[in-house]
Design a protein around this motif. Structure first.
Motif, short mmCIF file in Angstrom:
data_model
loop_
_atom_site.label_atom_id
_atom_site.label_comp_id
_atom_site.label_asym_id
_atom_site.label_seq_id
_atom_site.Cartn_x
_atom_site.Cartn_y
_atom_site.Cartn_z
N MET A 262 0.82 -1.21 0.00
CA MET A 262 0.00 0.00 0.00
C MET A 262 0.85 1.26 0.00
SD MET A 262 -3.28 -0.40 -0.24
CE MET A 262 -3.75 1.27 0.22
N ALA A 268 -0.21 -0.53 -4.85
CA ALA A 268 -1.40 -0.38 -4.00
C ALA A 268 -2.62 -1.10 -4.56
CB ALA A 268 -1.70 1.11 -3.78
N VAL A 272 -5.01 -3.71 -2.41
CA VAL A 272 -6.46 -3.56 -2.22
C VAL A 272 -7.19 -4.82 -2.69
CG1 VAL A 272 -8.49 -2.25 -2.93
CG2 VAL A 272 -6.38 -1.06 -2.33
N TRP A 286 -13.03 0.75 5.30
CA TRP A 286 -11.75 1.10 4.68
C TRP A 286 -11.83 0.96 3.16
CZ3 TRP A 286 -8.36 -1.79 1.70
CH2 TRP A 286 -7.06 -1.27 1.54
N LEU A 287 -12.50 -0.10 2.71
CA LEU A 287 -12.61 -0.36 1.27
C LEU A 287 -13.44 0.72 0.58
CD1 LEU A 287 -11.57 -2.61 -0.57
CD2 LEU A 287 -13.75 -3.78 -0.29
N GLU A 289 -13.55 3.84 1.37
CA GLU A 289 -12.66 4.99 1.18
C GLU A 289 -11.74 4.79 -0.01
OE1 GLU A 289 -12.99 7.93 2.66
OE2 GLU A 289 -14.79 6.91 3.40
N ARG A 290 -11.31 3.55 -0.25
CA ARG A 290 -10.43 3.27 -1.38
C ARG A 290 -11.18 3.44 -2.71
NH1 ARG A 290 -8.49 3.23 2.73
NH2 ARG A 290 -8.31 5.37 2.05
N GLU A 293 -10.51 6.70 -4.39
CA GLU A 293 -9.17 7.00 -4.87
C GLU A 293 -8.97 6.39 -6.25
OE1 GLU A 293 -6.68 5.44 -1.82
OE2 GLU A 293 -7.53 6.73 -0.25
N VAL A 296 -6.79 3.20 -7.12
CA VAL A 296 -7.14 1.88 -6.58
C VAL A 296 -8.64 1.60 -6.69
CG1 VAL A 296 -5.19 1.74 -4.99
CG2 VAL A 296 -7.33 2.82 -4.23
N ALA A 300 -10.69 -1.80 -5.76
CA ALA A 300 -11.61 -1.75 -4.63
C ALA A 300 -12.98 -2.30 -5.02
CB ALA A 300 -11.75 -0.32 -4.12
#
Length: 357
Positions: A262, A268, A272, A286-287, A289-290, A293, A296, A300
């Motif tokens: 990561m 990264a 993920v 958490w996923l 939030e990815r 981005e 990623v 995700a």
């Protein structure tokens, strides 16, 4: 006697040429589409099954047409020598037991450097139908024939017994790699030494599948370095290498390794995607939030679908328009058609899901 005479002197069966042509074209298109869907990450089994049903309907049409379909098959293969067209030609040749057609189709595939369609044709026929062909091919001098023989065994989970010991040492790298994969899938513990020896091969694919096979036998520690290297190499086999790495464990070490990945934008996405393979739904916040981005976001989405396969039915959770995630995503993906998850919608869906009885 009258019924026999009626059969003997009945007029020849009439074939609607345009209908046969459509069956040929549709069969090629549907198999290619089904094969492409099977390569999705993760694959949608429901869609694959539905396409398979439609394909079988068209293959039934070709069964009825018989030899009358060959002019259309030949023309299609000449104009578009791609995997779907080779599937139809190979399937027809095997279906009709036409050895010359089988041979000419294989020769054409050799010239086009295309064998996926032929392997697909072998997988579509029952083992009893292709048994003699496969037995002959496994011991052939021709590397392509040996490869197709192993591919058929892999498609039907058939163990070539003693022959596999020789095939995992095959001089042809592709045949050797596929044989090692088959040995791992069949849990051939008697071939563990051959798998370990293949870890020293010069060919990257051979080493990868040797490591994968060892991990299937429970010896992932012997292949950990090679599998992790393959998982981050960006090759077509990176995904099974990543899955084997995660499966081999131990989980604490795997999580630490993924955490290290990561730290780099280049690796990264691998991290993920690997986190989704841990099958731990507690990572969902958490996923999500990815998913915001761009670098990623695609990984995700795939990880989310692995954790929540039931989400496929919720069309409002996904988009194929990166601009829906903002200008940065639009710039990153450009005109690419990619499936991305909409993080806000995913979050709301999961909240609703948790409230269900």
């Amino acid at each position: 006697m009258a019924s026999v005479a009626t059969q003997l002197f009945a007029p020849p069966r009439r074939i609607a040429a345009e209908v046969v042509r459509q069956h040929v074209e549709q069969a090629a298109f549907l198999w290619a589409q089904r094969d492409t869907w099977s390569l999705e990450d993760p694959p949608d089994e429901a869609v694959i099954a539905e396409i398979g049903q439609r394909l079988e309907i068209n293959l039934d049409g070709l069964r009825i047409a018989g030899s009358a379909a060959w002019p259309f098959v030949d023309r299609q293969l000449e104009d578009f020598p791609d995997k779907g067209e080779f599937f139809v030609a190979g399937w027809m040749a095997i279906e009709q037991g036409d050895a010359k057609r089988v041979e000419s189709t294989i020769d054409a595939a050799r010239q086009a450097v295309e064998r996926r369609g032929l392997a697909g044709a072998l997988s579509w026929h029952k083992p009893q139908k292709i048994g003699k062909l496969v037995r002959d091919w496994l011991g052939a001098h021709d590397a392509l024939l040996r490869y197709l023989g192993v591919a058929a065994c892999a498609a039907h989970d058939v163990d070539p017994k003693q022959l596999l010991r020789r095939l995992v040492r095959d001089p042809d790298a592709d045949t050797r790699a596929l044989s090692l994969r088959l040995a791992g899938r069949l849990k051939r513990t008697d071939l563990a030494q051959e798998m370990e020896a293949a870890m020293e091969a010069t060919d990257d694919t051979v080493r990868l599948w040797a490591g994968w096979a060892l991990s299937e036998l429970g010896f992932g520690d012997l292949a950990r370095t090679e599998l992790r290297k393959a998982a981050t190499a960006g090759s077509p086999d990176a995904l099974p290498a990543l899955r084997a790495t995660v499966k081999a464990g131990p989980e604490k070490e795997v999580r630490a390794w993924l955490g290290g990945l990561m730290r780099s934008s280049d690796t990264a996405p691998v991290a993920v995607r690997g986190i989704g393979m841990l099958v731990d739904r507690s990572v969902l916040p958490w996923l999500i939030e990815r998913m915001r981005e761009p670098h990623v976001a695609e990984a995700a989405c795939a990880a989310f679908l692995e954790l929540y396969p039931e989400a496929r039915e919720e069309t409002k959770l996904f988009t194929v328009d990166p601009a829906e995630l903002g200008p940065e995503s639009a710039r990153r993906f450009g005109d690419q058609v990619v499936r991305l998850a909409l993080p806000d919608n995913v979050g709301a869906w999961c909240v609703r899901l948790s409230q269900l009885p």
